[in-house]
Scaffold this motif. Sequence first.
Motif, PDB file in Angstrom:
ATOM      1  N   GLY A 202      -3.451  -3.463   9.115  1.00 48.03           N
ATOM      2  CA  GLY A 202      -3.100  -3.860   7.761  1.00 48.03           C
ATOM      3  C   GLY A 202      -1.598  -3.970   7.559  1.00 48.03           C
ATOM      4  N   LYS A 203      -1.154  -5.053   6.944  1.00 47.31           N
ATOM      5  CA  LYS A 203       0.286  -5.265   6.742  1.00 47.31           C
ATOM      6  C   LYS A 203       0.897  -4.207   5.835  1.00 47.31           C
ATOM      7  N   SER A 204       0.115  -3.667   4.916  1.00 48.21           N
ATOM      8  CA  SER A 204       0.666  -2.703   3.965  1.00 48.21           C
ATOM      9  C   SER A 204       1.023  -1.366   4.626  1.00 48.21           C
ATOM     10  N   ILE A 205       0.547  -1.117   5.860  1.00 48.38           N
ATOM     11  CA  ILE A 205       0.934   0.126   6.543  1.00 48.38           C
ATOM     12  C   ILE A 205       2.431   0.136   6.809  1.00 48.38           C
ATOM     13  N   ASP A 206       2.965  -0.995   7.223  1.00 49.89           N
ATOM     14  CA  ASP A 206       4.405  -1.078   7.509  1.00 49.89           C
ATOM     15  C   ASP A 206       5.217  -1.557   6.314  1.00 49.89           C
ATOM     16  N   ASP A 207       4.544  -2.132   5.343  1.00 50.22           N
ATOM     17  CA  ASP A 207       5.242  -2.631   4.160  1.00 50.22           C
ATOM     18  C   ASP A 207       4.405  -2.345   2.922  1.00 50.22           C
ATOM     19  N   PRO A 208       4.236  -1.055   2.587  1.00 52.49           N
ATOM     20  CA  PRO A 208       3.421  -0.724   1.410  1.00 52.49           C
ATOM     21  C   PRO A 208       4.095  -1.206   0.135  1.00 52.49           C
ATOM     22  N   PRO A 209       3.289  -1.499  -0.897  1.00 53.53           N
ATOM     23  CA  PRO A 209       3.867  -1.955  -2.164  1.00 53.53           C
ATOM     24  C   PRO A 209       4.830  -0.943  -2.774  1.00 53.53           C
ATOM     25  N   GLY A 210       4.567   0.351  -2.543  1.00 56.09           N
ATOM     26  CA  GLY A 210       5.439   1.417  -3.032  1.00 56.09           C
ATOM     27  C   GLY A 210       5.558   2.479  -1.963  1.00 56.09           C
ATOM     28  N   TYR A 211       6.140   3.596  -2.300  1.00 53.56           N
ATOM     29  CA  TYR A 211       6.288   4.655  -1.302  1.00 53.56           C
ATOM     30  C   TYR A 211       4.981   5.419  -1.146  1.00 53.56           C
ATOM     31  N   ASP A 212       4.522   5.580   0.098  1.00 52.09           N
ATOM     32  CA  ASP A 212       3.309   6.323   0.406  1.00 52.09           C
ATOM     33  C   ASP A 212       3.681   7.506   1.298  1.00 52.09           C
ATOM     34  N   PRO A 213       3.727   8.730   0.744  1.00 52.19           N
ATOM     35  CA  PRO A 213       4.149   9.874   1.543  1.00 52.19           C
ATOM     36  C   PRO A 213       3.097  10.362   2.530  1.00 52.19           C
ATOM     37  N   PHE A 214       1.845   9.915   2.377  1.00 51.48           N
ATOM     38  CA  PHE A 214       0.750  10.504   3.142  1.00 51.48           C
ATOM     39  C   PHE A 214       0.342   9.720   4.391  1.00 51.48           C
ATOM     40  N   LEU A 251     -20.999  -1.097  -4.028  1.00 51.62           N
ATOM     41  CA  LEU A 251     -19.809  -0.337  -3.667  1.00 51.62           C
ATOM     42  C   LEU A 251     -18.754  -0.432  -4.760  1.00 51.62           C
ATOM     43  N   LEU A 252     -18.072   0.691  -4.999  1.00 49.46           N
ATOM     44  CA  LEU A 252     -16.854   0.713  -5.801  1.00 49.46           C
ATOM     45  C   LEU A 252     -15.736   1.211  -4.908  1.00 49.46           C
ATOM     46  N   ILE A 253     -14.659   0.443  -4.818  1.00 45.39           N
ATOM     47  CA  ILE A 253     -13.486   0.830  -4.045  1.00 45.39           C
ATOM     48  C   ILE A 253     -12.345   1.078  -5.019  1.00 45.39           C
ATOM     49  N   GLN A 254     -11.758   2.263  -4.954  1.00 44.22           N
ATOM     50  CA  GLN A 254     -10.588   2.594  -5.772  1.00 44.22           C
ATOM     51  C   GLN A 254      -9.415   2.893  -4.847  1.00 44.22           C
ATOM     52  N   VAL A 255      -8.279   2.283  -5.127  1.00 49.74           N
ATOM     53  CA  VAL A 255      -7.107   2.464  -4.279  1.00 49.74           C
ATOM     54  C   VAL A 255      -5.851   2.427  -5.146  1.00 49.74           C
ATOM     55  N   GLY A 256      -4.846   3.200  -4.751  1.00 47.03           N
ATOM     56  CA  GLY A 256      -3.588   3.205  -5.473  1.00 47.03           C
ATOM     57  C   GLY A 256      -2.750   1.987  -5.138  1.00 47.03           C
ATOM     58  N   GLY A 257      -2.009   1.498  -6.119  1.00 45.09           N
ATOM     59  CA  GLY A 257      -1.190   0.311  -5.916  1.00 45.09           C
ATOM     60  C   GLY A 257      -0.042   0.494  -4.967  1.00 45.09           C
ATOM     61  N   ASP A 258       0.357   1.748  -4.682  1.00 46.35           N
ATOM     62  CA  ASP A 258       1.491   2.002  -3.796  1.00 46.35           C
ATOM     63  C   ASP A 258       1.078   2.352  -2.366  1.00 46.35           C
ATOM     64  N   GLU A 259      -0.198   2.267  -2.043  1.00 52.98           N
ATOM     65  CA  GLU A 259      -0.685   2.821  -0.784  1.00 52.98           C
ATOM     66  C   GLU A 259      -0.437   1.963   0.452  1.00 52.98           C
ATOM     67  N   ALA A 260      -0.190   2.666   1.565  1.00 54.79           N
ATOM     68  CA  ALA A 260      -0.104   1.999   2.856  1.00 54.79           C
ATOM     69  C   ALA A 260      -1.456   1.418   3.273  1.00 54.79           C
ATOM     70  N   LEU A 261      -2.544   2.012   2.812  1.00 56.98           N
ATOM     71  CA  LEU A 261      -3.881   1.553   3.183  1.00 56.98           C
ATOM     72  C   LEU A 261      -4.451   0.525   2.193  1.00 56.98           C
ATOM     73  N   VAL A 279     -19.749  -5.616  -4.778  1.00 56.05           N
ATOM     74  CA  VAL A 279     -18.573  -4.758  -4.579  1.00 56.05           C
ATOM     75  C   VAL A 279     -17.597  -4.938  -5.735  1.00 56.05           C
ATOM     76  N   THR A 280     -17.072  -3.817  -6.201  1.00 57.22           N
ATOM     77  CA  THR A 280     -16.031  -3.798  -7.234  1.00 57.22           C
ATOM     78  C   THR A 280     -14.828  -3.087  -6.666  1.00 57.22           C
ATOM     79  N   MET A 281     -13.654  -3.667  -6.813  1.00 62.41           N
ATOM     80  CA  MET A 281     -12.441  -3.007  -6.340  1.00 62.41           C
ATOM     81  C   MET A 281     -11.476  -2.808  -7.502  1.00 62.41           C
ATOM     82  N   GLN A 282     -10.923  -1.604  -7.590  1.00 64.81           N
ATOM     83  CA  GLN A 282      -9.922  -1.288  -8.601  1.00 64.81           C
ATOM     84  C   GLN A 282      -8.625  -0.871  -7.914  1.00 64.81           C
ATOM     85  N   VAL A 283      -7.535  -1.513  -8.280  1.00 65.43           N
ATOM     86  CA  VAL A 283      -6.207  -1.127  -7.801  1.00 65.43           C
ATOM     87  C   VAL A 283      -5.463  -0.508  -8.973  1.00 65.43           C
TER      88      VAL A 283
END
Length: 320
Positions: A202-214, A251-261, A279-283
Amino acid sequence: MASTAASASPPPAGWASDPGVSAPLRHVRAIIADHLTHGPTDPTLAQRRAWRDALYDAIALPPDVVSTPVRDGAVRGLWQSSPGARHDHVLLYIHGGGYEIGSVRSWRVISAVLARRMGVRAFSVDYPLAPEAHFPAPVDNVVAAYRWLLAQGIGAHDIVFAGDSSGGGLTAAALLQLRMLGLPEPAGALLISPWLDLTNSGKSIDDPPGYDPFNPRAGLESFAHDYLAGHPATDPLASPLFGDLHGLPPLLIQVGGDEALLDDSVRFARRAGSEQVAVTMQVWPHMFHEFQAWAPDLPAASAAMDDAATFLDRALADAR
């Protein structure tokens, strides 16, 4: 042995005090920043596990939640119940931690609060962790826990799954395994900040939308290496993103907007939808990995838990 920095990293200056986010979010970020900044140096695996558990141990459970450990053959876990909870409906919960850390004790803050809002019991699976156990032992263990619930007379249509991070990936993997085995599927599933691609493409691992400390790349790669133990990361039971998703329950997928994943969720939701899965996804903007654990202090987390409870309640009703 992986260092503390391999699985989490101290946040940059200003992350906790960012004036562009709400006061409750700044408060929770400050707690996380303090914990990550004061982690052990070159810890043992046992110390890493205890250190991560301590972050969530500090979050208070509702006082009316009763927790009961279970050991029944290969099935181990934790029942959680609140007054008035229905005993014929069950939330099967699968905790995160990169398949290597995490526990039913520390992640009980999500499972207990979610089950309480649904008015059902939660059973959290205490599956074996790497490096002591490898793929596919956790998948098999979750399936065994599901069979155990069925053997107690709880119908498949009265069970919903939920999991966070690697537990979200494990939730999806278990659903694929149930279909392969010809077992009845549960009514629905919730994936919280799921890790669905152990190739870490996933591209967001190296370029997350925000800071992901985890989820620094080094941590994800270390976890995947220890869990897979040489097995191909593209196996759908390790990386459900590469599986045939036809026939999965809602399925419901919930994910934070700043996440690497974040990209794991986006790609999985797109694939599931193209394969006729409901499937429903919430960011959730500005939110970090597994933010739902902080529902007592963070309004966005409480709102996400409310949405999750509503979705799973509806899945149980529709499965009847």
